[in-house]
Design an enzyme around this catalytic site. Structure first.
Site, PDB file in Angstrom:
ATOM      1  CG  ASN A  56      -1.508   1.353   1.527  1.00 42.43           C
ATOM      2  OD1 ASN A  56      -2.423   1.817   0.866  1.00 42.43           O
ATOM      3  ND2 ASN A  56      -0.969   2.010   2.558  1.00 42.43           N
ATOM      4  CE1 TYR A  69       1.291   7.038  -6.301  1.00 43.08           C
ATOM      5  CE2 TYR A  69      -0.140   8.134  -7.894  1.00 43.08           C
ATOM      6  CZ  TYR A  69       0.022   7.337  -6.784  1.00 43.08           C
ATOM      7  OH  TYR A  69      -1.085   6.843  -6.119  1.00 43.08           O
ATOM      8  CB  THR A  94       5.972   5.600 -14.726  1.00 39.48           C
ATOM      9  OG1 THR A  94       5.888   6.726 -15.610  1.00 39.48           O
ATOM     10  CG2 THR A  94       6.743   4.490 -15.407  1.00 39.48           C
TER      11      THR A  94
END
Length: 256
Positions: A95, A160, A162
């Protein structure tokens, strides 16, 4: 955070969450604790107060292990510590992420590498760390938190975005390779989820209203809205589901 279905097979399950003490991660930690799972999580900042709160509200205390997930050896050690305390990890939730905004033409090689080191690399190595024990115990679930940002052709944080495209690819290849071992690997793609960090750094009333207008469901998404989908993917209720990208965005994009 009440109202989520109960998945009986999650009771007593060993769950490991990266970034599990704030934002969406904190909601996930609470959600698993309410299922009776044994939860361990990592993050850089202190989470003692959060653990106290969880113990008070759920009756169970999560195991907080301070860790910078860009340090892969420390991440591996944290997973080993969690397994020693709670048993082999049955559900891994990747996460932790950093969606820092940055103008594309100003991005340095150092910034690019640092972003990938947070947003993609630990996902692979955390999965690599839990797969052997999942194989030995007959299976498990890996849930990778991604984002709809790469599906929207969004802008302003290229590394981010990508990384999130890479997370989907990683999810699918791991699902293919380890499906025969009973290991299910799925991704969750949140939309605009309003957290304290988002409000502090980027969201404005105008930007929130504009995004809400694009949603089919006219509700502001909160971290709690991500919990049900993750619990489902971690449980045997989704026993036939793997290599999938579950979009939880109020109806903005589609995986087609």
């Amino acid at each position: 955070m009440n109202g989520h279905p109960i998945f009986p097979d999650l009771a007593g399950a060993s769950v490991f969450i990266t970034g599990g003490g704030s934002g969406i991660g904190a909601a996930l930690t609470e959600g698993f604790l309410q299922q009776g799972a044994r939860v361990a999580f990592v993050q850089r900042s202190d989470a003692g107060a959060f653990c106290d709160e969880m113990e008070k509200t759920t009756g169970s205390r999560p195991l907080f292990i301070p860790c910078d997930i860009t340090d892969i050896e420390r991440l591996r050690a944290a997973i080993a510590k969690a397994a020693a305390a709670h048993g082999p990890v049955r559900a891994l939730v990747n996460n932790a992420a950093n969606d820092q905004r940055h103008a594309t033409l100003d991005i340095s090689e150092e910034f690019w590498d640092g972003s990938i080191a947070v947003n993609l690399k630990p996902y692979f190595f955390a999965a690599q760390a839990v797969i052997p024990s999942m194989r030995e115990t007959g299976g498990g679930a890996i849930i990778n938190m991604s984002s709809i940002s790469y599906m929207m052709a969004d802008q302003g944080y290229a590394p981010y975005i990508t990384s999130n495209a890479g997370i989907t690819g990683l999810t699918r290849t791991l699902a293919r390779e380890f499906g025969p071992d009973g290991i299910r690997v799925n991704a969750v793609l949140p939309g605009m989820v309003v957290t304290a960090r988002q409000l502090e750094n980027w969201l404005t009333p105008a930007s929130m209203a504009a995004h809400l207008d694009r949603q089919c469901l006219k509700k502001t998404l909160r971290p709690a809205d991500m919990v049900g989908g993750v619990l489902f993917l971690a449980s045997e209720a989704s026993a036939a589901m793997t290599a999938q990208a579950l979009v939880l965005d109020g109806g903005v994009v589609t995986t087609g």
